[in-house]
Design a protein around this motif. Sequence first.
Motif, short mmCIF file in Angstrom:
data_model
loop_
_atom_site.label_atom_id
_atom_site.label_comp_id
_atom_site.label_asym_id
_atom_site.label_seq_id
_atom_site.Cartn_x
_atom_site.Cartn_y
_atom_site.Cartn_z
N ARG A 186 1.39 6.95 -6.41
CA ARG A 186 0.52 7.75 -6.93
C ARG A 186 0.78 9.16 -6.78
NH1 ARG A 186 -1.49 4.72 -9.46
NH2 ARG A 186 -3.43 3.52 -9.20
N ARG B 67 -6.97 -2.72 -4.44
CA ARG B 67 -6.04 -2.28 -3.61
C ARG B 67 -5.29 -1.31 -4.29
NH1 ARG B 67 -5.37 -5.40 1.21
NH2 ARG B 67 -3.87 -3.91 2.72
N GLY B 68 -5.38 -0.77 -5.46
CA GLY B 68 -4.65 0.39 -6.10
C GLY B 68 -3.82 0.14 -7.28
N ASP C 39 -3.06 -0.83 -11.31
CA ASP C 39 -3.74 -0.20 -12.56
C ASP C 39 -3.91 -1.16 -13.63
OD1 ASP C 39 -3.92 2.86 -12.20
OD2 ASP C 39 -2.00 2.49 -11.37
N VAL D 109 2.39 1.73 -3.46
CA VAL D 109 1.27 2.30 -4.40
C VAL D 109 1.11 3.72 -4.22
CG1 VAL D 109 -1.04 1.86 -5.15
CG2 VAL D 109 0.43 -0.05 -5.04
N ASP D 110 0.67 4.04 -2.76
CA ASP D 110 0.75 5.39 -2.41
C ASP D 110 1.71 6.49 -3.06
OD1 ASP D 110 -1.30 7.51 -1.06
OD2 ASP D 110 0.85 7.39 0.21
N ASP E 94 0.81 -1.23 -0.12
CA ASP E 94 -0.01 -0.11 -0.12
C ASP E 94 0.87 1.03 0.01
OD1 ASP E 94 -2.30 -1.58 0.03
OD2 ASP E 94 -2.69 -1.29 2.11
#
Length: 436
Positions: free
Chosen positions: A93, A176-177, A179, A89-90, A86
Motif C-alpha cells: 500500500r 484485511r486489505g 483488492d 499488504v501495508d 498484514d
Amino acid sequence: MAQWTRHAVWWQVYPLGFVGAPAEGDPLSTVVEHRLRRIERWLDYAVELGASGLALGPVFASHTHGYDTVDHFRIDPRLGDDDDFDALVDAARRRGLRVLLDGVFNHVGRGFPAFAEVLAKGRAASTASWFHLSWGDGPEPDYATFEGHRGLVALNHDEPAVADHVAAVMAHWLDRGADGWRLDAAYAVPPRFWARVLPRVRSAHPDAYVVGEVIHGDYTAIVAESGMDSVTQYELWKAIWSSLNDVNLHELAWALERHNGFLDSFAPLTFVGNHDVTRLASRLHDVRHLPHALAVLMTVGGTPTVYAGDEQAFRGVKEDRVGGDDAVRPPFPDDPGGLAPHGWDTYRLHQRLIGLRRRHPWLHRARTAVLHLTNAHLAFEAAGEGRLVVALNLDDQPATLPVAGVTTLEAGAPEVGTADLRRGVHLPPHGWAVLS
C-alpha cells in the motif's frame, strides 16, 4: 469493473516457490516460518519495473503446492501468519501497489476440515453434502477430484454451505486489505455458483477485482453468467508465442480479432507467462523475438500481467510429472541485488514497454486493426482514446512496413529507421517498433 483496473499492471509471484519454502508442510503446524516478509524486499523492484499491483499465488494453509488448501482462513505456516500478511499488504500500500489473492475454491486438500469429517464419520458426517461422494464397501468413499488428482477433492458447488464458506473467505481477506481475487480453475466451477457468491462479496467490496482462470471455453459467456470481471486470455498467450515460433503472424492477427470481440464485453487478463506454463524465454525458438511478444502484450487491450522472473528472461520448462512445475517456480534471491547480471537488459525492456502502457491507460480497452500482414511481417494499430502502431519483423532480412499517420518512435530496436515514416517504418532483421 472498478476504475482502478484501467491502470493495473500486475507483477505475479508464486510465494511458496519465491521464498524457497519446503515442498511439503503441515498446514496445522504451530511452528511458523516468517518467509512471506521476504517479498517485501522486492516491492521497490516491482514498482521500478512499472507494476501497479502484486498478484500473489496461494498463501493459505496447505499440504504441498498451495492448491490443496486445508484452511482458507490461515496463512500457510511455511510462509508466516496474519501479521506477516498484514505487513506485506501495508508495505504494498505504501508503494501504491494493489494486492490480488489466489482463491482455490474448486477443490480442497484431503485435510480440509469438512472432508476430514467425512473420512472420520463416514455417511453420518454433517459435511458429506459438500462433496460428490460415492459410497462402497471400503473405509472411505470414492469422490470427485480435480483432473484425477486424489489429493485435490472437488467441492459440490450446488451445496449452499459451500457458497457460504467461499463468500466468507473472500470477504475476510478483502476486509484485511486485499483488492481482489484470482479464482483458480474457474473453468471447472459452474458459473451459476459465482453468480450466487460474488454479489454477496461485492455488497461490502464493490471495487474488488475478480478474475477467473479459464483456459478454454466461451470466455464471454462465462464472464456474463458468472459476474466475474474478467478471465485469463489463454488464446492470446498461445497465439503470441506460437506465431513467433512458426513465423506465422496470421495466427496472431486472427487471435487479435478474437481479442477485439472479448473486449466488447470485458477486459481480459493478458500475459505471456505465468506459474503454470513454460517460461517465455524457454518457449521461444528465437529469443530475439521476446521483445516482439512483450510489445504485443503491452499494447493490446486487457490487464497485463508479468510473471516474476520473466522480466529477467528467466528460463524454465514445465514438465508433466510430479515436481514438473519446480523449474518455473524457483526460489528467488533474498533481494534484487542477488540477481544475475545478464537479465537486466530484459528488465529495462520491460520498464520501457510497461512505462509506455502506463502513459496510455486507454490501452486497457483498445481495439486492434491489422495494417499490414505476411507470414513474417505484421503492423497493427491499437486505437481508443489515442492511437499506437506496432510493427514486427520476424525475417532474417530488413523490411519496411506501412505505418500511416505516425510521427514518433515510442519504443523499438535502436536500428529502427524513422527518417521518413510516410514511406513506412524500416525494421532491421528481427526488429520491432511501437510508434505514435
